[in-house]
Design a protein around this motif. Sequence first.
Motif, PDB file in Angstrom:
ATOM      1  N   THR A  29       0.862  -1.179   0.000  1.00  9.46           N
ATOM      2  CA  THR A  29       0.000   0.000   0.000  1.00  9.46           C
ATOM      3  C   THR A  29       0.902   1.234   0.000  1.00  9.46           C
ATOM      4  N   VAL A  30       0.453   2.279  -0.697  1.00  7.07           N
ATOM      5  CA  VAL A  30       1.337   3.398  -1.014  1.00  7.07           C
ATOM      6  C   VAL A  30       0.669   4.724  -0.683  1.00  7.07           C
ATOM      7  N   ALA A  31       1.460   5.658  -0.136  1.00  5.53           N
ATOM      8  CA  ALA A  31       1.048   7.050   0.032  1.00  5.53           C
ATOM      9  C   ALA A  31       1.890   7.911  -0.900  1.00  5.53           C
ATOM     10  N   PHE A  35       3.421  17.975  -5.008  1.00  3.22           N
ATOM     11  CA  PHE A  35       3.272  19.434  -4.941  1.00  3.22           C
ATOM     12  C   PHE A  35       1.912  19.851  -5.499  1.00  3.22           C
ATOM     13  N   PRO A  36       1.443  21.074  -5.185  1.00  2.00           N
ATOM     14  CA  PRO A  36       0.070  21.462  -5.534  1.00  2.00           C
ATOM     15  C   PRO A  36      -0.264  21.418  -7.020  1.00  2.00           C
ATOM     16  N   GLU A  37       0.699  21.674  -7.883  1.00  2.00           N
ATOM     17  CA  GLU A  37       0.427  21.718  -9.320  1.00  2.00           C
ATOM     18  C   GLU A  37       0.411  20.333  -9.969  1.00  2.00           C
ATOM     19  N   ARG A  54      -3.599   0.244  -4.881  1.00  2.00           N
ATOM     20  CA  ARG A  54      -2.464   0.313  -3.946  1.00  2.00           C
ATOM     21  C   ARG A  54      -2.255   1.728  -3.407  1.00  2.00           C
ATOM     22  N   LEU A  55      -2.670   2.743  -4.175  1.00  3.75           N
ATOM     23  CA  LEU A  55      -2.524   4.131  -3.730  1.00  3.75           C
ATOM     24  C   LEU A  55      -3.658   4.445  -2.756  1.00  3.75           C
ATOM     25  N   VAL A  56      -3.322   4.571  -1.480  1.00  7.18           N
ATOM     26  CA  VAL A  56      -4.344   4.714  -0.444  1.00  7.18           C
ATOM     27  C   VAL A  56      -4.380   6.110   0.186  1.00  7.18           C
ATOM     28  N   TYR A  57      -3.399   6.953  -0.134  1.00  7.82           N
ATOM     29  CA  TYR A  57      -3.336   8.261   0.527  1.00  7.82           C
ATOM     30  C   TYR A  57      -2.540   9.221  -0.347  1.00  7.82           C
ATOM     31  N   VAL A  58      -3.013  10.456  -0.447  1.00  7.35           N
ATOM     32  CA  VAL A  58      -2.330  11.458  -1.281  1.00  7.35           C
ATOM     33  C   VAL A  58      -2.173  12.754  -0.493  1.00  7.35           C
ATOM     34  N   ILE A  59      -0.959  13.264  -0.446  1.00 10.12           N
ATOM     35  CA  ILE A  59      -0.654  14.595   0.093  1.00 10.12           C
ATOM     36  C   ILE A  59      -0.177  15.428  -1.083  1.00 10.12           C
ATOM     37  N   GLU A  60      -0.909  16.468  -1.424  1.00  5.85           N
ATOM     38  CA  GLU A  60      -0.559  17.224  -2.623  1.00  5.85           C
ATOM     39  C   GLU A  60      -0.489  18.738  -2.372  1.00  5.85           C
ATOM     40  N   ASP A  61      -0.194  19.110  -1.133  1.00  4.01           N
ATOM     41  CA  ASP A  61      -0.121  20.533  -0.813  1.00  4.01           C
ATOM     42  C   ASP A  61       1.243  20.939  -0.263  1.00  4.01           C
ATOM     43  N   VAL A  62       2.297  20.208  -0.647  1.00  6.50           N
ATOM     44  CA  VAL A  62       3.637  20.506  -0.148  1.00  6.50           C
ATOM     45  C   VAL A  62       4.103  21.867  -0.671  1.00  6.50           C
ATOM     46  N   GLN A  63       4.555  22.721   0.238  1.00  6.32           N
ATOM     47  CA  GLN A  63       5.030  24.052  -0.112  1.00  6.32           C
ATOM     48  C   GLN A  63       6.563  24.088  -0.122  1.00  6.32           C
ATOM     49  N   ASN A  65      10.351  24.827   0.868  1.00  2.00           N
ATOM     50  CA  ASN A  65      11.022  24.931   2.162  1.00  2.00           C
ATOM     51  C   ASN A  65      10.108  24.474   3.302  1.00  2.00           C
ATOM     52  N   PRO A  66       9.903  23.161   3.449  1.00  2.00           N
ATOM     53  CA  PRO A  66       8.953  22.646   4.437  1.00  2.00           C
ATOM     54  C   PRO A  66       9.190  23.222   5.829  1.00  2.00           C
ATOM     55  N   ASP A  67       8.146  23.861   6.373  1.00  2.00           N
ATOM     56  CA  ASP A  67       8.242  24.565   7.642  1.00  2.00           C
ATOM     57  C   ASP A  67       7.498  23.768   8.715  1.00  2.00           C
ATOM     58  N   VAL A  68       7.988  23.869   9.951  1.00  2.00           N
ATOM     59  CA  VAL A  68       7.407  23.067  11.025  1.00  2.00           C
ATOM     60  C   VAL A  68       5.913  23.336  11.201  1.00  2.00           C
ATOM     61  N   ALA A  69       5.463  24.552  10.924  1.00  2.00           N
ATOM     62  CA  ALA A  69       4.049  24.885  11.120  1.00  2.00           C
ATOM     63  C   ALA A  69       3.155  24.032  10.235  1.00  2.00           C
ATOM     64  N   GLU A  70       3.522  23.874   8.945  1.00  2.00           N
ATOM     65  CA  GLU A  70       2.737  23.036   8.054  1.00  2.00           C
ATOM     66  C   GLU A  70       3.045  21.552   8.256  1.00  2.00           C
ATOM     67  N   LEU A  71       4.313  21.239   8.503  1.00  2.00           N
ATOM     68  CA  LEU A  71       4.705  19.843   8.630  1.00  2.00           C
ATOM     69  C   LEU A  71       4.034  19.167   9.816  1.00  2.00           C
ATOM     70  N   ARG A  72       3.849  19.893  10.894  1.00  2.00           N
ATOM     71  CA  ARG A  72       3.233  19.304  12.084  1.00  2.00           C
ATOM     72  C   ARG A  72       1.858  18.730  11.746  1.00  2.00           C
ATOM     73  N   ARG A  73       1.038  19.542  11.093  1.00  2.00           N
ATOM     74  CA  ARG A  73      -0.310  19.086  10.724  1.00  2.00           C
ATOM     75  C   ARG A  73      -0.249  17.921   9.747  1.00  2.00           C
ATOM     76  N   THR A  74       0.603  18.048   8.732  1.00  2.00           N
ATOM     77  CA  THR A  74       0.713  17.005   7.702  1.00  2.00           C
ATOM     78  C   THR A  74       1.209  15.695   8.301  1.00  2.00           C
ATOM     79  N   TYR A  75       2.215  15.789   9.157  1.00  2.00           N
ATOM     80  CA  TYR A  75       2.832  14.609   9.770  1.00  2.00           C
ATOM     81  C   TYR A  75       1.822  13.848  10.627  1.00  2.00           C
ATOM     82  N   GLU A  76       1.138  14.564  11.510  1.00  2.00           N
ATOM     83  CA  GLU A  76       0.241  13.888  12.439  1.00  2.00           C
ATOM     84  C   GLU A  76      -0.983  13.333  11.724  1.00  2.00           C
TER      85      GLU A  76
END
Length: 367
Positions: A29-31, A35-37, A54-63, A65-76
């Motif tokens: 299974t794959v995540a 990037f947004p575009e 097999r593709l079970v999860y997609v994150i497509e809003d990576v900005q 220079n990944p910053d802790v403020a966005e990464l915290r939400r994405t990670y958890e």
Amino acid sequence: MISRFYNPVDTRFGWGSLEQLGSLTEQQTVALVTFPEARALGLVERIQALLGERLVYVIEDVQPNPDVAELRRTYERFWQQAGSCDTVIAVGGGSAIDTAKALIVGTEGGSFDELLALLATGKPFVPARCKRLIAAPTTAGTGSEVTPWATIWDTEQQKKYSLHLECTWPSVALIDPQLMMTVPASVTVSTGLDALSHALEAIWNRNANALSDTFAISAIEDILECLPQLQHNLGSRELRSRMALAALKAGMAFSNTKTALAHSISYEMTLRHGVPHGIACSFTLPLVLGLAWGQDAERDRTLQRVFGSDLARAQARLRAFLHSLSVKTEFADYGVNAEQAQTLLDAASKGARGQNFIGSLTAPTVP
């Protein structure tokens, strides 16, 4: 001297190599991290077609220079909703791949702050769990697909974290120049200069050896010739392929040496002055070349294989190359006065990456 080279990444280069995703993820299974575009470019749909259920999860809003403020939400959210997946696929530039590297490192409680606390110690650690990572870069420059390092930024606190564990080496790197055909000129230049910096930094480096030099010299020669042509011919399949290979070689070089003074300078330039990474780590290359020259006879011989034996001419060539790409090469061009530049240079030379520089024992000065 005995040279040693280590890189555990299963590296696959070539036009259309993204198609191998299917065979590389059988019965997994794959995540997807991208990037947004990517959706508008048809990349998400293409990967969905390759992977199916097999593709079970997609994150497509990576900005950038990944910053802790966005990464915290994405990670958890990732560990809550896709913690059972087997593999993470990063498709994008350095920011997407760095984000994926942070995501795959699991903590005991699934908290991002647990990861930050471990990183803040500056010491190696064994993660509670870790996912398999496949990296497919869409830019020619980052080198992150063949290295273990990820940079995590904290703009509020004005600092950065460097993540590097044995498990953050990608299992597989798919370097497909076809993915780079739509990259605009500004990003093509910036990422290409990041690759040039990787290659040069691998040479004026305390950890350099004959094997890393082989990759670095070839990358430098290719980039100096290819990048100015590519910025005026973005649709060239041949030039895109050459730059992709050059960036890969640069990545291979610094995967064994780490970066040095130019990158150490770049972190402050990005954090405090907002200069994009590829420009921040390359505008000082003529300056750092001058600081490196004469520090080590073997390193001089390696640099002279590319630039010849005249330092002033070598610096002028490098400066003219950057100017041809519309990159300014003085601190003042970025709003940094002479006193600030000297302070920045002093601090950078004492940083972890600055200590890799062959001239780190000599107090550097801005001419």
